[in-house]
Structures are given as structure tokens and as C-alpha cells.
Design an enzyme around this catalytic site. Structure first.
Site, PDB file in Angstrom:
ATOM      1  N   SER A  87      19.744  30.770  -2.073  1.00 42.22           N
ATOM      2  CA  SER A  87      19.088  29.838  -1.168  1.00 42.22           C
ATOM      3  C   SER A  87      17.625  29.643  -1.572  1.00 42.22           C
ATOM      4  O   SER A  87      17.338  29.369  -2.738  1.00 42.22           O
ATOM      5  CB  SER A  87      19.244  30.362   0.267  1.00 42.22           C
ATOM      6  OG  SER A  87      18.911  29.404   1.201  1.00 42.22           O
TER       7      SER A  87
ATOM      8  N   ARG B 115      16.209  28.105  15.116  1.00 44.04           N
ATOM      9  CA  ARG B 115      17.219  28.983  14.503  1.00 44.04           C
ATOM     10  C   ARG B 115      18.624  28.551  14.902  1.00 44.04           C
ATOM     11  O   ARG B 115      19.562  28.621  14.105  1.00 44.04           O
ATOM     12  CB  ARG B 115      16.956  30.441  14.919  1.00 44.04           C
ATOM     13  CG  ARG B 115      17.860  31.467  14.263  1.00 44.04           C
ATOM     14  CD  ARG B 115      17.657  31.558  12.757  1.00 44.04           C
ATOM     15  NE  ARG B 115      18.223  32.771  12.185  1.00 44.04           N
ATOM     16  CZ  ARG B 115      18.136  33.121  10.922  1.00 44.04           C
ATOM     17  NH1 ARG B 115      17.518  32.331  10.056  1.00 44.04           N
ATOM     18  NH2 ARG B 115      18.658  34.251  10.470  1.00 44.04           N
TER      19      ARG B 115
ATOM     20  N   ASP C 192      29.852  25.622   1.711  1.00 41.66           N
ATOM     21  CA  ASP C 192      28.425  25.566   2.052  1.00 41.66           C
ATOM     22  C   ASP C 192      28.049  24.132   2.433  1.00 41.66           C
ATOM     23  O   ASP C 192      28.113  23.214   1.613  1.00 41.66           O
ATOM     24  CB  ASP C 192      27.615  26.039   0.834  1.00 41.66           C
ATOM     25  CG  ASP C 192      26.139  26.211   1.117  1.00 41.66           C
ATOM     26  OD1 ASP C 192      25.631  25.622   2.084  1.00 41.66           O
ATOM     27  OD2 ASP C 192      25.471  26.947   0.351  1.00 41.66           O
TER      28      ASP C 192
ATOM     29  N   HIS D  26      27.172  28.719   3.969  1.00 43.76           N
ATOM     30  CA  HIS D  26      25.972  29.067   3.211  1.00 43.76           C
ATOM     31  C   HIS D  26      25.621  30.555   3.340  1.00 43.76           C
ATOM     32  O   HIS D  26      25.292  31.211   2.353  1.00 43.76           O
ATOM     33  CB  HIS D  26      24.800  28.197   3.684  1.00 43.76           C
ATOM     34  CG  HIS D  26      23.529  28.474   2.955  1.00 43.76           C
ATOM     35  ND1 HIS D  26      23.399  28.271   1.604  1.00 43.76           N
ATOM     36  CD2 HIS D  26      22.335  28.974   3.385  1.00 43.76           C
ATOM     37  CE1 HIS D  26      22.177  28.617   1.225  1.00 43.76           C
ATOM     38  NE2 HIS D  26      21.507  29.046   2.285  1.00 43.76           N
TER      39      HIS D  26
HETATM   40  C1  LIG Z   1      14.245  43.910  10.476  1.00 42.43           C
HETATM   41  C2  LIG Z   1      15.286  42.990  10.050  1.00 42.43           C
HETATM   42  O1  LIG Z   1      16.144  42.584  10.746  1.00 42.43           O
HETATM   43  S1  LIG Z   1      15.222  42.513   8.452  1.00 42.43           S
HETATM   44  C3  LIG Z   1      15.882  40.979   8.237  1.00 42.43           C
HETATM   45  C4  LIG Z   1      17.353  40.900   8.349  1.00 42.43           C
HETATM   46  N1  LIG Z   1      17.738  39.549   8.091  1.00 42.43           N
HETATM   47  C5  LIG Z   1      17.648  39.062   6.877  1.00 42.43           C
HETATM   48  O2  LIG Z   1      17.369  39.718   5.923  1.00 42.43           O
HETATM   49  C6  LIG Z   1      17.943  37.622   6.731  1.00 42.43           C
HETATM   50  C7  LIG Z   1      19.257  37.436   6.148  1.00 42.43           C
HETATM   51  N2  LIG Z   1      20.307  37.865   7.048  1.00 42.43           N
HETATM   52  C8  LIG Z   1      20.914  37.001   7.887  1.00 42.43           C
HETATM   53  O3  LIG Z   1      20.585  35.844   7.963  1.00 42.43           O
HETATM   54  C9  LIG Z   1      21.993  37.579   8.793  1.00 42.43           C
HETATM   55  O4  LIG Z   1      21.703  38.903   9.065  1.00 42.43           O
HETATM   56  C10 LIG Z   1      23.408  37.487   8.198  1.00 42.43           C
HETATM   57  C11 LIG Z   1      23.708  36.038   7.853  1.00 42.43           C
HETATM   58  C12 LIG Z   1      23.553  38.298   6.936  1.00 42.43           C
HETATM   59  C13 LIG Z   1      24.421  38.021   9.191  1.00 42.43           C
HETATM   60  O5  LIG Z   1      24.201  37.471  10.467  1.00 42.43           O
HETATM   61  P1  LIG Z   1      24.523  38.271  11.818  1.00 42.43           P
HETATM   62  O6  LIG Z   1      23.755  37.627  12.895  1.00 42.43           O
HETATM   63  O7  LIG Z   1      24.299  39.728  11.646  1.00 42.43           O
HETATM   64  O8  LIG Z   1      26.082  38.120  11.981  1.00 42.43           O
HETATM   65  P2  LIG Z   1      26.921  37.285  12.981  1.00 42.43           P
HETATM   66  O9  LIG Z   1      26.672  35.835  12.874  1.00 42.43           O
HETATM   67  O10 LIG Z   1      28.318  37.727  12.779  1.00 42.43           O
HETATM   68  O11 LIG Z   1      26.391  37.697  14.437  1.00 42.43           O
HETATM   69  C14 LIG Z   1      26.594  38.961  14.932  1.00 42.43           C
HETATM   70  C15 LIG Z   1      25.668  39.199  16.099  1.00 42.43           C
HETATM   71  O12 LIG Z   1      25.881  38.188  17.090  1.00 42.43           O
HETATM   72  C16 LIG Z   1      26.319  38.810  18.316  1.00 42.43           C
HETATM   73  N3  LIG Z   1      27.269  37.901  18.924  1.00 42.43           N
HETATM   74  C17 LIG Z   1      28.450  37.475  18.421  1.00 42.43           C
HETATM   75  N4  LIG Z   1      29.010  36.613  19.303  1.00 42.43           N
HETATM   76  C18 LIG Z   1      28.179  36.502  20.336  1.00 42.43           C
HETATM   77  C19 LIG Z   1      28.217  35.759  21.546  1.00 42.43           C
HETATM   78  N5  LIG Z   1      29.230  34.952  21.829  1.00 42.43           N
HETATM   79  N6  LIG Z   1      27.189  35.883  22.391  1.00 42.43           N
HETATM   80  C20 LIG Z   1      26.153  36.693  22.116  1.00 42.43           C
HETATM   81  N7  LIG Z   1      26.062  37.430  20.993  1.00 42.43           N
HETATM   82  C21 LIG Z   1      27.069  37.328  20.106  1.00 42.43           C
HETATM   83  C22 LIG Z   1      26.965  40.101  17.860  1.00 42.43           C
HETATM   84  O13 LIG Z   1      27.015  41.038  18.931  1.00 42.43           O
HETATM   85  C23 LIG Z   1      26.031  40.539  16.776  1.00 42.43           C
HETATM   86  O14 LIG Z   1      24.864  41.066  17.345  1.00 42.43           O
HETATM   87  P3  LIG Z   1      23.909  42.084  16.536  1.00 42.43           P
HETATM   88  O15 LIG Z   1      23.353  41.317  15.384  1.00 42.43           O
HETATM   89  O16 LIG Z   1      22.844  42.450  17.515  1.00 42.43           O
HETATM   90  O17 LIG Z   1      24.756  43.230  16.117  1.00 42.43           O
HETATM   91  N1  LIG Z   2      20.156  33.272   6.751  1.00 42.32           N
HETATM   92  C1  LIG Z   2      19.091  33.157   5.799  1.00 42.32           C
HETATM   93  C2  LIG Z   2      18.719  31.731   5.542  1.00 42.32           C
HETATM   94  C3  LIG Z   2      19.745  30.985   4.785  1.00 42.32           C
HETATM   95  O1  LIG Z   2      19.435  30.990   3.439  1.00 42.32           O
HETATM   96  C4  LIG Z   2      17.847  33.833   6.293  1.00 42.32           C
HETATM   97  O2  LIG Z   2      17.665  33.961   7.511  1.00 42.32           O
HETATM   98  O3  LIG Z   2      17.017  34.205   5.467  1.00 42.32           O
END
Ligand SMILES: CC(=O)SCCNC(=O)CCNC(=O)[C@H](O)C(C)(C)COP(=O)(O)OP(=O)(O)OC[C@H]1O[C@@H](n2cnc3c(N)ncnc32)[C@H](O)[C@@H]1OP(=O)(O)O
Ligand SMILES: N[C@@H](CCO)C(=O)O
Length: 352
Positions: A136, A202, A290, A319
Site C-alpha cells: 500500500s 476510518r 482489492d 486490500h
Molecule cells: C498500537 C497499535 O495498535 S499498532 C498499529 C496496529 N495497526 C497497524 O499496524 C495498521 C495495520 N493493521 C490494520 O489495519 C488492522 O489491524 C488489520 C487490517 C491487520 C486487521 O484489522 P482488525 O481490526 O484487527 O480485524 P477485523 O476487521 O477482523 O476486526 C476485528 C475487531 O473488530 C471487532 N468487531 C468485529 N465485529 C464487530 C461488531 N459487529 N461490532 C463491534 N466490534 C466488532 C472485533 O471484536 C475485533 O476487535 P479487537 O480489534 O479489539 O480485537
Molecule cells: N489498514 C492499513 C491501511 C491500508 O493500507 C493501515 O491502517 O495502515
């Protein structure tokens, strides 16, 4: 071994638009050790809201028992300019005023993110990257780096990225900025300014990161008698709030503009000519589902980067699959790197 550190560049840092930052701090993390030949560097460029802790956000691809591991490699990931995980960003103190920049922060481009990280590489004594990888916005940086300093990269891995940000991508980003700008607290210029807007931003962004299938798989109602309080709605709210707990609206605003700026053809002959400058062995990976960076963008990259290989994967996550489908990525990247090493050996034999 993991190290968390900050590099301070004390000279003026000149941005592509001519504006200058008086002081630039870059937060970075390293894992493992640089070997004697200095040929085991894996440099990771992170995406929009991630940080320098790649073993945390790209688990399964980066980790002690993963393809990219600190036992074998010297892994480096630095937080990008404008992001709030330790690198200079709109909430940093402007040395001129003694106050946080907020909206006085200068706009910057993908090239500026790369220029900053190349300064860090130079400070760390790194002249050669065995692998430069990003997905990305991270892929946009990796590509710019491999064009700007083509001799320094052995293997370039571009995941779910493009050569120029599309009108579609810019439209998504602008819609998110519109959401932020409807929150009047954004203009109050305070650390939590614009957070309601960021939440909406977001929520919009997620629609471009995921797919119809992903929502159907995870958010389908189990009962048929509902007329409100839907799971999908709760999910959008939750995800928006989750980002607000770890990010700020100003960084998001500026970084989305940097993404819009991405165009490897700017101030060069053309996009195609710019891609032809890449010298690294290149693997381009696209995700068939994607919506934001569709496969045609990776096909274009692979067509115009000399000798590039193209692989596509299917991910119901769309994506965001680039962060989640780490088993498939490990397989594809592992095979590519083995083939690349074999090619190098054959080349050495031929020239011996
Ligand atoms: C300190 C830090 O966090 S560092 C930074 C971390 N993030 C990054 O590095 C950016 C890149 N990462 C991302 O963008 C994301 O983490 C991803 C794409 C890898 C995964 O996304 P996630 O949000 O973890 O996964 P997903 O879309 O399955 O959502 C799961 C979450 O939604 C919650 N959820 C799912 N359905 C629902 C609902 N209907 N209503 C409310 N909450 C819900 C789950 O309980 C879960 O919560 P949690 O994250 O508190 O455990
Ligand atoms: N999910 C990613 C962005 C998509 O590339 C992030 O939050 O960094």
C-alpha cells in the site's frame, strides 16, 4: 535482539515543495544484527497507520520463526514522517513557535518520506538493501526508493500498490478529509482535534480496504427480525473508535495527502520511463479482490519494471489482505527470493 531508537537530523530537511523542517526526528526499530558483509538488510516501509514495530503488525511474515527473522536478517522499519509513532509529525513542537504545528505542518509527499528514511539508512551505515518491501503506502515508498536510488536495492517487493495514486484512491482520501473537516474541533488545533471526523474517515476507508464478501462473512445477522442496531453498523463505529485511540486527525490528514501525491512520473520523463529505472529483482504482488489498489495497477507495474515477476492472490479481506494473508505471502516471497539467489549464483559462475 530488538532496538527501538530515534535518529535526529539536526540540519534543515528540505521537502519536495521547497518548504523546510528545522528538525527531523525519525523513530525506528531494528531486529537482529547486521552481518559482516552488510548483506542481510531487510528494510520495511509501513502503510498509512502502522508504525516501526513490524514484528507486531506483520506477524507471520516477520517474526522469530518467520521468513523474515532476526536470527538471519537485520530488519529495519522506521516510522514515516507525519505519523504519530515517534517521528516528527503535526503534533510535534515547531521549533520556530515553540507550539505544536497542527495545521501549520508543511505538506509532504511520498518522496519526502523516502528521503527521510534514506537519511536514516545513511546514518546507520546501510548502503545496500537485500530486500526492500512494502504494501500500500509502504509499497509506494519502496517503489520511489528503488527508482531514486536504484543501485542500493537487490530485491524489491511491492504488495498491493501502484505507480501513481488513482483518481479513485484520491477520491476516497478526499472523502475522508471531508469527514474530518466537518468536525469543527479539527480547526481548534488541539491534540484530540477532529477525532469525530477521524472516526468517520476510518469508517469510509474500511469500505475501500475490505469487500462485500468480508462483511457478509463477519457481519451477517443471525436473526431476521431486526430493523436496526445492525452488526455492520456497530463494526464501523468500533473500527473508527479503535483508530481514534491510537492516531490523530492531523497525521491522518497529511498522510492521506502524501498518498495522493504519489506519482513516480512527476518531474521525470514519464511514469513508464521512471519504472524502467528500477534495477532491483522485483516481485509485484496484487490482490484480486482489492477495490482500492486493483490488480490492473500491479499488472502495470510488472509490465514496466524490467524483469519484474507478478503474482496475484485472492483474499476476501480485499486490500487489507496484504496485512493478513501472511502464509500465502511467505510462500510467494520465499520462492521468489530463492529463485533470485539462484539467479545470482548462476550469474557469478558465468562471470567467473
Ligand atoms: C498500537 C497499535 O495498535 S499498532 C498499529 C496496529 N495497526 C497497524 O499496524 C495498521 C495495520 N493493521 C490494520 O489495519 C488492522 O489491524 C488489520 C487490517 C491487520 C486487521 O484489522 P482488525 O481490526 O484487527 O480485524 P477485523 O476487521 O477482523 O476486526 C476485528 C475487531 O473488530 C471487532 N468487531 C468485529 N465485529 C464487530 C461488531 N459487529 N461490532 C463491534 N466490534 C466488532 C472485533 O471484536 C475485533 O476487535 P479487537 O480489534 O479489539 O480485537
Ligand atoms: N489498514 C492499513 C491501511 C491500508 O493500507 C493501515 O491502517 O495502515
Amino acid at each position: 535482539m530488538s532496538t527501538t531508537a530515534t535518529y535526529t537530523h539536526t540540519k534543515l530537511f528540505k521537502l519536495e515543495n521547497g518548504k523546510k523542517l528545522r528538525k527531523l526526528e525519525i523513530a525506528y526499530q531494528t531486529y537482529g544484527k547486521l552481518n559482516a558483509k552488510k548483506d542481510n538488510v531487510i528494510w520495511v516501509c509501513h502503510a498509512l497507520t502502522a508504525n516501526a514495530d513490524v514484528l507486531d503488525w506483520w506477524k507471520g511474515l516477520f517474526g522469530n520463526n518467520d521468513l523474515f527473522n532476526p536470527e538471519e536478517h537485520f530488519i529495519i522499519c522506521a516510522n514515516v514522517l507525519g505519523s504519530n509513532y515517534g517521528t516528527t509529525n503535526p503534533l510535534s513542537i515547531n521549533p520556530v513557535t515553540g507550539q505544536p504545528y497542527y495545521l501549520a505542518f508543511p505538506e509532504f509527499t511520498i518522496r519526502d518520506l523516502v528521503a527521510a528514511h534514506r537519511l536514516l539508512a545513511s546514518y546507520l551505515g546501510i548502503q545496500h538493501l537485500k530486500v526492500l518491501i512494502g504494501g500500500s503506502l509502504g509499497g509506494q515508498q519502496a517503489l520511489e526508493w528503488a527508482i531514486t536510488d536504484s543501485k542500493s536495492v537487490d530485491n524489491l517487493i511491492l504488495v498491493a500498490t501502484n505507480a501513481v495514486h488513482s483518481p479513485w484512491g484520491i477520491a476516497f482520501n478526499e472523502s475522508q478529509r471531508l469527514a474530518i473537516s466537518t468536525d469543527r474541533t479539527f480547526y481548534a488545533q488541539q491534540p484530540d482535534g477532529g477525532l469525530k471526523g477521524l472516526k468517520a474517515a476510518r469508517s469510509i476507508a474500511l469500505l475501500s480496504y475490505r469487500t462485500y464478501e468480508a462483511y457478509s462473512a463477519t457481519q451477517l445477522e443471525s436473526v431476521n427480525d431486526k430493523t436496526g442496531s445492525f452488526r455492520a453498523a456497530s463494526y464501523q463505529n468500533y473500527q473508527g473508535e479503535k483508530l481514534c485511540k491510537r492516531f490523530n486527525a492531523y497525521s491522518y490528514w497529511y498522510l492521506s495527502k502524501a498518498m495522493d501525491s504519489h506519482n513516480v512520473g512527476r518531474s521525470r520523463k514519464s511514469i513508464v520511463d521512471a519504472l524502467a529505472l528500477v534495477k532491483a529483482n522485483t516481485l509485484v504482488i496484487g490482490i484480486e479482490n482489492d477495490v482500492l489498489f486493483p490488480l490492473c495497477e500491479q499488472e502495470f507495474l510488472a509490465k514496466h519494471i524490467p524483469g519484474a515477476a507478478l503474482k496475484s492472490i485472492s483474499s476476501a479481506y480485499g486490500h487489507d489482505g496484504f496485512l493478513i494473508e501472511t502464509d500465502i505471502l511467505t510462500n510467494i516471497i520465499g520462492t521468489f527470493l530463492k529463485e533470485s539467489a539462484n539467479k545470482k549464483i548462476i550469474k557469478l559462475h558465468k562471470t567467473a
